[in-house]
Design a protein around this motif. Sequence first.
Motif, mmCIF file in Angstrom:
data_model
loop_
_atom_site.group_PDB
_atom_site.id
_atom_site.type_symbol
_atom_site.label_atom_id
_atom_site.label_comp_id
_atom_site.label_asym_id
_atom_site.label_seq_id
_atom_site.Cartn_x
_atom_site.Cartn_y
_atom_site.Cartn_z
ATOM 1 N N GLU A 130 0.842 -1.185 0.000
ATOM 2 C CA GLU A 130 0.000 0.000 0.000
ATOM 3 C C GLU A 130 0.877 1.234 0.000
ATOM 4 N N ALA A 131 0.361 2.331 -0.463
ATOM 5 C CA ALA A 131 1.100 3.582 -0.465
ATOM 6 C C ALA A 131 1.413 3.967 0.974
ATOM 7 N N GLN A 132 2.684 4.282 1.233
ATOM 8 C CA GLN A 132 3.105 4.646 2.573
ATOM 9 C C GLN A 132 3.451 6.129 2.601
ATOM 10 N N PRO A 133 3.202 6.776 3.724
ATOM 11 C CA PRO A 133 3.602 8.180 3.832
ATOM 12 C C PRO A 133 5.124 8.288 3.802
ATOM 13 N N GLU A 134 5.638 9.435 3.438
ATOM 14 C CA GLU A 134 7.077 9.646 3.309
ATOM 15 C C GLU A 134 7.806 9.377 4.617
#
Length: 61
Positions: free
Chosen positions: A25-29
């Motif tokens: 899943e897209a992860q925060p920076e």
Amino acid sequence: MNASKTSENQPEKGSDDAKIPRRKEAQPEWANGLRKLYDSVVEEPLPDTFKDLLSQLDAKD
């Protein structure tokens, strides 16, 4: 619905599937930065003083 069955998204405890992520899943920076920091700490060599302490503890056995 039978409560003893797990859903497709939640593998049974102890199964090999629990160790494999389902999808990336897209992860925060900040999560990427935290992962890099963790990896760098894990890769650091064990300090000599700590190795000496472990040797002393092993010698007592």
